[in-house]
Design a protein around this motif. Structure first.
Motif, short mmCIF file in Angstrom:
data_model
loop_
_atom_site.label_atom_id
_atom_site.label_comp_id
_atom_site.label_asym_id
_atom_site.label_seq_id
_atom_site.Cartn_x
_atom_site.Cartn_y
_atom_site.Cartn_z
N GLN A 220 0.82 -1.23 0.00
CA GLN A 220 0.00 0.00 0.00
C GLN A 220 0.85 1.27 0.00
N THR A 221 2.05 1.20 0.55
CA THR A 221 2.85 2.44 0.64
C THR A 221 3.92 2.55 -0.45
N ARG A 222 4.09 1.49 -1.25
CA ARG A 222 5.07 1.58 -2.35
C ARG A 222 4.67 2.73 -3.28
N ASN A 223 5.59 3.60 -3.60
CA ASN A 223 5.32 4.77 -4.47
C ASN A 223 4.21 5.67 -3.92
N LEU A 224 4.09 5.72 -2.62
CA LEU A 224 3.07 6.58 -2.00
C LEU A 224 3.27 8.04 -2.41
N ILE A 225 4.54 8.44 -2.50
CA ILE A 225 4.85 9.81 -2.94
C ILE A 225 5.33 9.75 -4.39
N GLY A 226 4.43 10.09 -5.29
CA GLY A 226 4.75 10.07 -6.73
C GLY A 226 4.66 11.49 -7.29
N LYS A 227 4.60 11.55 -8.62
CA LYS A 227 4.58 12.86 -9.30
C LYS A 227 3.44 13.74 -8.79
N ARG A 228 2.26 13.12 -8.68
CA ARG A 228 1.08 13.89 -8.26
C ARG A 228 1.29 14.49 -6.86
N GLU A 229 1.79 13.66 -5.95
CA GLU A 229 1.98 14.11 -4.57
C GLU A 229 3.06 15.19 -4.50
N LEU A 230 4.14 15.01 -5.26
CA LEU A 230 5.21 16.01 -5.25
C LEU A 230 4.68 17.34 -5.79
N GLU A 231 3.82 17.25 -6.79
CA GLU A 231 3.27 18.50 -7.35
C GLU A 231 2.31 19.20 -6.39
N LEU A 232 1.80 18.45 -5.44
CA LEU A 232 0.93 19.09 -4.43
C LEU A 232 1.76 19.86 -3.40
N MET A 233 3.02 19.48 -3.26
CA MET A 233 3.86 20.14 -2.25
C MET A 233 4.20 21.57 -2.67
N LYS A 234 4.56 22.39 -1.67
CA LYS A 234 4.94 23.78 -1.98
C LYS A 234 6.28 23.78 -2.73
N PRO A 235 6.50 24.73 -3.62
CA PRO A 235 7.81 24.79 -4.30
C PRO A 235 8.95 25.10 -3.35
N THR A 236 8.61 25.55 -2.15
CA THR A 236 9.64 25.86 -1.14
C THR A 236 9.82 24.70 -0.15
N ALA A 237 9.12 23.58 -0.39
CA ALA A 237 9.12 22.50 0.62
C ALA A 237 10.26 21.50 0.40
N THR A 238 10.56 20.81 1.50
CA THR A 238 11.61 19.78 1.49
C THR A 238 11.01 18.44 1.85
N LEU A 239 11.43 17.41 1.12
CA LEU A 239 10.98 16.05 1.43
C LEU A 239 12.10 15.32 2.18
#
Ligand SMILES: O=C(O)[C@H](O)CO
Length: 328
Positions: A220-239
């Motif tokens: 269930q968590t494999r690839n939980l953070i993909g393109k869509r999720e990264l694009e939801l993050m702020k451009p100033t944010a850090t993962l």
């Protein structure tokens, strides 16, 4: 030495990258007759019947059907960490072998490592270290401007034991804490760290200045953070990822970092580990990578071995194991 009546404990090797630490050997030998994989392979006929337990260090030795079939007296496998994604739990259980992890020992150090990565990335510690030791000290103020941590919003994905310890630390840094988890924590637990539950991961991603990934790797968590999720993050944010590399779609992450979709990444885990030396993540200035550092302190690794011994002895004596892991 035959080890008298001590139960045989199989380890991958002693020393080396995937071997138990030399400093743990005396303690282990108090309880077990230690057998390395090399010794087992050289003397299978004699040693395979002696093995009653395996201590997995750094996911090694690899547990497959062949190894399980070759060890008729194996009763328990203890893992030197909390994540069990490298083990086929159903396969192991089908041989009547019990399994344990080491949640008590690992949580604090893994949370420390997460905060260390967050701070190092925010304050550009790796870059500024190189500036500070360079012969020219040639830099301008803008080169060393970082991101303010206190007062920033931290989004924790996965509020298990490690996630909760991260929240405790982040509270001390006066961060605003959001979290996403399969289940909401009790109100008193939330209040104790000042954390707010986000039922939807999207809302956490949209608000956080730092996103810390602390889930276990499951289908269930494999690839939980993909393109869509990264694009939801702020451009100033850090993962920040301290869980497993495969929880994040690495190609999408590279793209997001190269194109300014997100500001930076701090990764204790990747796939594979280590990354090939020509991997694009190794070339990006806005990335910090550590080699799966989470549990790597002297005290923590020793505590892990103590927890493993406690679990193995319980299993061999037919007692409840403190950290038994069952296949789901
Ligand atoms: O799973 C853990 O506890 C660490 O990542 C070490 O494998």
């Amino acid at each position: 030495m035959e080890g008298g009546e001590l139960p045989g404990l199989l380890v991958n090797e002693i020393g080396g990258i995937c071997g138990i630490l030399h400093s743990h050997v005396a303690f282990l030998r108090k309880h077990f007759y230690l057998i390395t994989m090399k010794e087992l392979l050289e003397n299978r006929k004699h040693l395979s019947r002696k093995v009653q337990a395996i201590y997995l260090w750094w996911h090694k030795p690899v547990i497959d059907r062949e190894l399980l079939q070759s060890l008729p007296n194996l009763k328990v496998i203890a893992n030197s960490g909390v994540g069990m994604d490298h083990l086929d739990l159903k396969l192991v259980a089908s041989f009547g072998v019990k399994m344990a992890n080491a949640p008590r020992a690992v949580c604090s150090s893994t949370a420390d490592a997460g905060m260390a990565l967050l701070l190092a990335s925010a304050r550009r510690l790796v870059e500024v270290h190189h500036i500070a030791i360079s012969s020219s000290m040639d830099y301008c103020e803008a080169d060393i401007l970082g991101v303010k941590v206190s007062g920033a919003t931290l989004g924790i994905i996965g509020m298990g034991r490690i996630g909760y310890k991260i929240a405790l630390r982040a509270k001390a840094f006066e961060m605003k804490i959001l979290y996403h988890n399969r289940t909401q924590r009790k109100a008193q637990e939330e209040q104790a760290v000042g954390a707010t539950y986000c039922e939807k991961i999207d809302s956490l991603l949209q608000q956080a200045d730092f996103v810390m990934v602390a889930v276990s790797l499951t289908p269930q968590t494999r690839n939980l953070i993909g393109k869509r999720e990264l694009e939801l993050m702020k451009p100033t944010a850090t993962l920040v990822n301290i869980s497993r590399g495969a929880v994040v779609d690495q190609e999408a992450l590279v793209m997001a970092l190269q194109t300014g979709v997100i500001w930076a990444a701090a990764l204790d885990v990747t796939y594979p580990e280590p990354l090939p030396r020509d991997h694009p993540l190794l070339k990006l200035k806005n990335v910090i990578i550590t080699p799966h550092l989470g549990i790597k302190t002297d005290k923590t690794t020793y505590m892990i071995t103590e927890e493993a011994v406690e679990n193995i002895l319980a299993a061999l004596n037919g007692l409840p194991m403190p950290s038994e892991v069952l296949p789901s």
